[in-house]
Structure formats: C-alpha cells, structure tokens
Design an enzyme around this catalytic site. Structure first.
Site, PDB file in Angstrom:
ATOM      1  N   GLU A 169      33.588  60.708  63.351  1.00  0.00           N
ATOM      2  CA  GLU A 169      32.707  59.629  62.908  1.00  0.00           C
ATOM      3  C   GLU A 169      33.063  58.374  63.689  1.00  0.00           C
ATOM      4  OE1 GLU A 169      30.177  57.315  61.847  1.00  0.00           O
ATOM      5  OE2 GLU A 169      29.995  59.089  60.553  1.00  0.00           O
TER       6      GLU A 169
ATOM      7  N   PRO B 110      23.173  53.967  68.429  1.00  0.00           N
ATOM      8  CA  PRO B 110      24.421  54.688  68.702  1.00  0.00           C
ATOM      9  C   PRO B 110      24.285  56.203  68.665  1.00  0.00           C
ATOM     10  CG  PRO B 110      24.776  52.918  67.108  1.00  0.00           C
ATOM     11  CD  PRO B 110      23.295  53.043  67.291  1.00  0.00           C
TER      12      PRO B 110
ATOM     13  N   HIS C 246      22.569  67.963  52.466  1.00  0.00           N
ATOM     14  CA  HIS C 246      23.905  68.489  52.753  1.00  0.00           C
ATOM     15  C   HIS C 246      24.014  69.985  52.451  1.00  0.00           C
ATOM     16  CE1 HIS C 246      25.052  64.071  52.334  1.00  0.00           C
ATOM     17  NE2 HIS C 246      25.257  64.409  53.588  1.00  0.00           N
TER      18      HIS C 246
ATOM     19  N   THR D 197      23.061  60.143  62.974  1.00  0.00           N
ATOM     20  CA  THR D 197      21.965  59.240  62.670  1.00  0.00           C
ATOM     21  C   THR D 197      20.751  59.639  63.507  1.00  0.00           C
ATOM     22  OG1 THR D 197      22.802  57.692  64.338  1.00  0.00           O
ATOM     23  CG2 THR D 197      23.497  57.328  62.057  1.00  0.00           C
ATOM     24  N   ASP D 198      19.680  58.860  63.428  1.00  0.00           N
ATOM     25  CA  ASP D 198      18.448  59.180  64.149  1.00  0.00           C
ATOM     26  C   ASP D 198      18.611  59.008  65.660  1.00  0.00           C
ATOM     27  OD1 ASP D 198      16.848  59.852  61.902  1.00  0.00           O
ATOM     28  OD2 ASP D 198      16.767  57.735  61.371  1.00  0.00           O
TER      29      ASP D 198
ATOM     30  N   GLN E 217      27.136  48.970  63.671  1.00  0.00           N
ATOM     31  CA  GLN E 217      25.864  49.018  62.956  1.00  0.00           C
ATOM     32  C   GLN E 217      25.932  48.144  61.708  1.00  0.00           C
ATOM     33  OE1 GLN E 217      25.706  53.226  62.168  1.00  0.00           O
ATOM     34  NE2 GLN E 217      27.799  53.193  61.400  1.00  0.00           N
TER      35      GLN E 217
ATOM     36  N   ASP F 159      29.663  60.029  55.399  1.00  0.00           N
ATOM     37  CA  ASP F 159      29.444  59.881  53.954  1.00  0.00           C
ATOM     38  C   ASP F 159      30.166  60.949  53.144  1.00  0.00           C
ATOM     39  OD1 ASP F 159      27.777  62.231  53.962  1.00  0.00           O
ATOM     40  OD2 ASP F 159      26.085  61.002  54.580  1.00  0.00           O
TER      41      ASP F 159
ATOM     42  N   ASP G  71      34.332  58.416  69.890  1.00  0.00           N
ATOM     43  CA  ASP G  71      33.040  58.782  70.461  1.00  0.00           C
ATOM     44  C   ASP G  71      32.866  60.308  70.426  1.00  0.00           C
ATOM     45  OD1 ASP G  71      31.756  59.685  73.358  1.00  0.00           O
ATOM     46  OD2 ASP G  71      30.657  58.072  72.357  1.00  0.00           O
TER      47      ASP G  71
ATOM     48  N   ASP H 185      25.641  66.044  61.950  1.00  0.00           N
ATOM     49  CA  ASP H 185      25.081  65.222  60.873  1.00  0.00           C
ATOM     50  C   ASP H 185      25.019  63.781  61.369  1.00  0.00           C
ATOM     51  OD1 ASP H 185      24.270  64.061  58.532  1.00  0.00           O
ATOM     52  OD2 ASP H 185      26.147  64.394  57.452  1.00  0.00           O
TER      53      ASP H 185
END
Length: 285
Positions: free
Chosen positions: A106, A162, A62, A157-158, A31, A86, A137, A155
């Site tokens: 992650e 990925p 969070h 991504t949209d 990304q 993060d 993965d 948590d």
C-alpha cells in the site's frame, strides 16, 4: 442544514449520499483522504473525492475479490495484495488457514492508519500474524518478484492519479512473472455501463488477455460504484474459473459470507450480452 457528499459518475450523473458528519479529512503525501458518517451507508471512505468503500456494501467487493480465486486454486500458500489498505481483502483471506504468508503493498501508510481507526470492521484483521505490510511503490515491488506468489489480488484505486500505473501492460506483465506456474491474478475491471468506464474495461481486458493463458471477466452488484454494475478480472496461467471450480470443497469450509456463494460464482461469469460484445471486440482485435 443538510450536508451531502456527491461524486460525479459522468458529466450528467452523480451519486449523492446524505452525510451526518465528517469524521476525518487530510491531504496525505499521495491523496486526499476523507471519512464520512451516513445513515444509509454507514461510514464512507473517499480518496480524492471518489468513493472507495462504504460500511454498507464493502463486503460485496471484498468477498468477490477473494473467494472467487480461493474456490478455484487448490493450493494457495502465498498471496500478494496490491493496494487494499482498508484491510477488507486481508479480512477475507484470514478465513483460510492454509495461507502461510500475505504481502500487502500500500503506497500510502496514512491510509492504513485511518482505516484502522475509522473503519474497524473492515480493518479488523490487520494484526494478522501472516501479514507483511510494505508501504512502497507497487510497480517497483512486483517488478522485483519472480515465481513467488500463488495468488495476486489487485485492489487498487481507479485508473487515474496514483493508481493509473497499476492498469498498464507493464504492470500486468510483472504480475505474470511474479506468479508461480499455476498462479491466479484477480483485478477489478471498472463498470461497463458508462462510455468512459466501458473504454477502460476494454483496455484492461485486452492487456490482460495478451499476457495470460486464461482470462475471464465476472460481475457483481455494488450500489455505490458507478452504475452499480461492477466487473472483475480473473487471469491465470493454468486454472479456468468455472472448469476448475471445486464447490463441494469450498462449501465444506463453512465460511460465513453475505454475498459470495459457489452458485453465485458460476452465475457471475454469465455476462449481459452488451458486455460480452464489448469484450469480444478487443479479444478479436
């Protein structure tokens, strides 16, 4: 010369933040990662042009991912975080001494390093001794687990690029299998306000409801996320998010929060009528 970062929320709506400077930009193997500095929101992390977090409002996201399940489940010992590079979820979990192990999966190792360098207030507990980091993965990782975790926090991504695989029925089914008999899964459920996002809310809720014995949706106000109205999902094999809430026990911990309280916890599950109707449509299907 003024510099603005803009993210389209729909074809007709965009969020724009005035940027003082761009601190970092790179295309990783997975990304594009950018970090900006802004007067209003502090440092801003974006992935592929979408805001993932800002220093100003990340505490809301969070805290609501972590403290809601921790105030319900009486005996969390082992936690799995999907995404969360993060470090914000790890930071909030670090307040709980009874947790023995935290696995964080992650996909992008570069993201973790970027956040450590440029977002130190969020990544401040990534040296936590109980933390085990796996850069792999997530679907493959969770598929190999069974009856192992008390709590899974997704948590991600949209639901495109990925992260899309982390919103499938297969993924939620594997999370169910990876949880112990009284386990809880927390996931984010997108925004209910705009049409495209609302459709994803329904898909996600339907998939989770079909798998878990208990499934509920709760909300928070997040200024930099689409419409500012964001939904989360609470799914469990046993516990109800309100009936099993133990406010006195949680309050006795003395954890300092800036958004979450046990009173807010109860109110967060009281959804607007249009959201209740939208979710009921798929529950009854």
């Amino acid at each position: 010369m003024e510099i603005w970062f803009s993210e389209n929320h729909t074809d007709d709506v965009k969020l724009s933040i005035r940027v003082d400077r761009q601190l970092y930009s790179v295309q990783s193997d997975y990304q594009r990662i950018d970090v900006f500095d802004s007067k209003e929101f502090g440092r801003v992390l974006t992935l592929d042009g979408y805001v993932m977090m800002t220093e100003r409002d990340e505490f809301i996201f969070h805290e609501m991912l972590v403290h809601v399940p921790m105030a319900v489940h009486p005996n969390v010992r082992k936690v799995l975080i999907i995404g969360g590079g993060d470090g914000g979820v790890v930071r909030e979990l670090s307040h709980y001494p009874e947790i023995e192990s935290i696995d964080l999966v992650e996909l992008d190792p570069l993201l973790v390093e970027v956040c450590k360098k440029y977002l130190p207030n969020t990544s401040c507990r990534m040296d936590e001794k109980r933390l085990h980091l796996y850069c792999t993965d997530a679907l493959r990782f969770v598929r190999s687990k069974e009856n192992e975790y008390d709590l899974i926090i997704v948590d991600s991504t949209d639901p495109f690029g990925p992260g899309e695989i982390l919103f499938t029925k297969e993924f939620y089914g594997n999370c169910y299998k990876a949880l112990k008999e009284d386990g809880i899964m927390i996931h984010h459920n997108e925004s209910p306000f705009y049409m495209e996002e609302a459709a994803w809310c329904q898909r996600i809720h339907k998939r989770v409801c079909d798998i878990f014995e208990e499934s509920a949706v709760y909300q928070a106000h997040l200024p930099t996320y689409p419409s500012g109205h964001w939904l989360f999902g609470f799914a469990s094999k046993r516990y109800h998010p309100l009936n099993d809430l133990a406010p006195e026990k949680w309050n006795m911990r003395g954890i300092h929060t800036r958004y979450y309280t046990t009173r807010l916890h109860q109110g967060a599950f009281a959804l607007p009528a249009y959201v209740e109707e939208m979710l009921r449509e798929v529950e009854e299907y």
